[in-house]
Design a protein around this motif. Structure first.
Motif, short mmCIF file in Angstrom:
data_model
loop_
_atom_site.label_atom_id
_atom_site.label_comp_id
_atom_site.label_asym_id
_atom_site.label_seq_id
_atom_site.Cartn_x
_atom_site.Cartn_y
_atom_site.Cartn_z
N ALA A 1 10.84 -1.48 30.40
CA ALA A 1 10.31 -2.83 30.58
C ALA A 1 11.41 -3.88 30.45
O ALA A 1 11.42 -4.88 31.19
CB ALA A 1 9.18 -3.10 29.59
N SER A 2 12.36 -3.66 29.55
CA SER A 2 13.50 -4.58 29.41
C SER A 2 14.34 -4.62 30.68
O SER A 2 14.73 -5.69 31.15
CB SER A 2 14.39 -4.17 28.23
OG SER A 2 13.73 -4.40 27.02
N VAL A 3 14.62 -3.46 31.23
CA VAL A 3 15.39 -3.38 32.48
C VAL A 3 14.61 -4.02 33.61
O VAL A 3 15.15 -4.79 34.42
CB VAL A 3 15.75 -1.90 32.82
CG1 VAL A 3 16.36 -1.79 34.20
CG2 VAL A 3 16.69 -1.34 31.77
N CYS A 4 13.33 -3.73 33.67
CA CYS A 4 12.48 -4.29 34.72
C CYS A 4 12.48 -5.82 34.63
O CYS A 4 12.58 -6.50 35.66
CB CYS A 4 11.07 -3.72 34.59
SG CYS A 4 10.00 -4.13 35.99
N ALA A 5 12.37 -6.36 33.44
CA ALA A 5 12.38 -7.82 33.26
C ALA A 5 13.66 -8.43 33.81
O ALA A 5 13.63 -9.46 34.50
CB ALA A 5 12.20 -8.17 31.79
N LYS A 6 14.78 -7.79 33.52
CA LYS A 6 16.08 -8.29 33.98
C LYS A 6 16.15 -8.29 35.52
O LYS A 6 16.57 -9.27 36.13
CB LYS A 6 17.20 -7.45 33.39
CG LYS A 6 18.60 -7.88 33.78
CD LYS A 6 19.63 -7.01 33.08
CE LYS A 6 21.02 -7.21 33.58
NZ LYS A 6 21.63 -8.47 33.25
N ILE A 7 15.73 -7.20 36.13
CA ILE A 7 15.77 -7.09 37.59
C ILE A 7 14.79 -8.07 38.23
O ILE A 7 15.11 -8.74 39.22
CB ILE A 7 15.51 -5.65 38.04
CG1 ILE A 7 16.67 -4.75 37.58
CG2 ILE A 7 15.34 -5.56 39.56
CD1 ILE A 7 16.44 -3.26 37.76
N CYS A 8 13.59 -8.20 37.65
CA CYS A 8 12.61 -9.14 38.18
C CYS A 8 13.13 -10.57 38.12
O CYS A 8 12.96 -11.35 39.07
CB CYS A 8 11.30 -9.05 37.41
SG CYS A 8 10.29 -7.60 37.79
N GLU A 9 13.78 -10.93 37.03
CA GLU A 9 14.35 -12.27 36.91
C GLU A 9 15.43 -12.52 37.96
O GLU A 9 15.47 -13.58 38.58
CB GLU A 9 14.95 -12.47 35.52
CG GLU A 9 14.08 -13.31 34.64
CD GLU A 9 14.69 -13.57 33.28
OE1 GLU A 9 15.93 -13.65 33.14
OE2 GLU A 9 13.89 -13.68 32.35
N GLU A 10 16.31 -11.54 38.13
CA GLU A 10 17.37 -11.68 39.14
C GLU A 10 16.78 -11.83 40.54
O GLU A 10 17.22 -12.68 41.32
CB GLU A 10 18.31 -10.47 39.10
CG GLU A 10 19.19 -10.41 37.88
CD GLU A 10 20.23 -11.50 37.85
OE1 GLU A 10 20.79 -11.85 38.91
OE2 GLU A 10 20.48 -12.01 36.75
N CYS A 11 15.77 -11.02 40.83
CA CYS A 11 15.13 -11.08 42.14
C CYS A 11 14.44 -12.44 42.32
O CYS A 11 14.55 -13.07 43.37
CB CYS A 11 14.13 -9.94 42.30
SG CYS A 11 13.45 -9.78 43.97
N CYS B 1 7.26 -14.29 46.38
CA CYS B 1 7.92 -13.18 45.71
C CYS B 1 8.54 -13.66 44.40
O CYS B 1 8.41 -13.01 43.36
CB CYS B 1 8.97 -12.56 46.61
SG CYS B 1 9.72 -11.06 45.94
N ALA B 2 9.19 -14.81 44.44
CA ALA B 2 9.80 -15.36 43.22
C ALA B 2 8.74 -15.56 42.14
O ALA B 2 8.95 -15.20 40.98
CB ALA B 2 10.51 -16.67 43.53
N ASP B 3 7.61 -16.12 42.53
CA ASP B 3 6.53 -16.34 41.56
C ASP B 3 6.06 -15.03 40.93
O ASP B 3 5.88 -14.92 39.72
CB ASP B 3 5.35 -17.06 42.22
CG ASP B 3 5.66 -18.50 42.60
OD1 ASP B 3 6.65 -19.07 42.08
OD2 ASP B 3 4.91 -19.06 43.43
N ALA B 4 5.87 -14.02 41.78
CA ALA B 4 5.43 -12.70 41.29
C ALA B 4 6.50 -12.09 40.38
O ALA B 4 6.17 -11.49 39.35
CB ALA B 4 5.13 -11.77 42.46
N CYS B 5 7.75 -12.25 40.73
CA CYS B 5 8.85 -11.70 39.93
C CYS B 5 8.93 -12.36 38.56
O CYS B 5 9.10 -11.68 37.54
CB CYS B 5 10.18 -11.85 40.66
SG CYS B 5 10.39 -10.74 42.05
N PHE B 6 8.81 -13.69 38.53
CA PHE B 6 8.89 -14.39 37.25
C PHE B 6 7.71 -14.02 36.35
O PHE B 6 7.87 -13.84 35.15
CB PHE B 6 8.97 -15.91 37.46
CG PHE B 6 10.26 -16.37 38.07
CD1 PHE B 6 11.48 -15.82 37.68
CD2 PHE B 6 10.27 -17.35 39.05
CE1 PHE B 6 12.68 -16.25 38.24
CE2 PHE B 6 11.47 -17.78 39.62
CZ PHE B 6 12.67 -17.23 39.21
N LYS B 7 6.54 -13.90 36.94
CA LYS B 7 5.36 -13.49 36.17
C LYS B 7 5.57 -12.09 35.59
O LYS B 7 5.29 -11.83 34.41
CB LYS B 7 4.12 -13.52 37.06
CG LYS B 7 2.85 -13.07 36.36
CD LYS B 7 1.67 -13.06 37.30
CE LYS B 7 0.45 -12.48 36.60
NZ LYS B 7 -0.68 -12.31 37.53
#
Length: 109
Positions: free
Chosen positions: A68-78, A93-99
């Motif tokens: 989940a930590s890795v996923c959060a980092k990648i989602c934020e970058e995306c 996509c940005a909105d979904a990634c930040f959420k």
């Protein structure tokens, strides 16, 4: 079943994966695909990690917090990359990634 206690996160991961896959496909249709290369690459990375974490939670992985930590980092970058582009698919996509990044951070804490 392991996944029942993580239903909200699993749903958020799935929504993010779908948004990234849609953005990835839509970016490939843009006039200047080269300009979208960073977005396309991060869409792919983000969709992959979200899909993997979704599956891993479903089977009760002992590495849930770390993933989940890795996923959060990648989602934020995306999300940060997509936010730079005016295309509707990138903004969604940005909105979904930040959420998803926020949900993953909460889960990993």
């Amino acid at each position: 079943m392991p996944h029942e206690q993580h239903t909200a996160l699993i749903n958020t991961l799935h929504e993010c994966m779908e948004a990234c896959n849609h953005c990835f496909d839509a970016c490939l249709e843009e006039d200047d695909v080269k300009m979208m290369a960073g977005c396309i690459r991060l869409d792919r990375e983000c969709a992959d990690i979200c899909g993997y974490l979704e599956q891993a939670l479903g089977r009760g992985t002992p590495f849930a917090s770390e993933l989940a930590s890795v996923c959060a980092k990648i989602c934020e970058e995306c999300g940060n990359e997509c936010k730079q582009h005016d295309h509707d698919h990138c903004q969604k996509c940005a909105d979904a990634c930040f959420k998803c990044a926020e949900e993953c951070k909460r889960f990993a804490a």
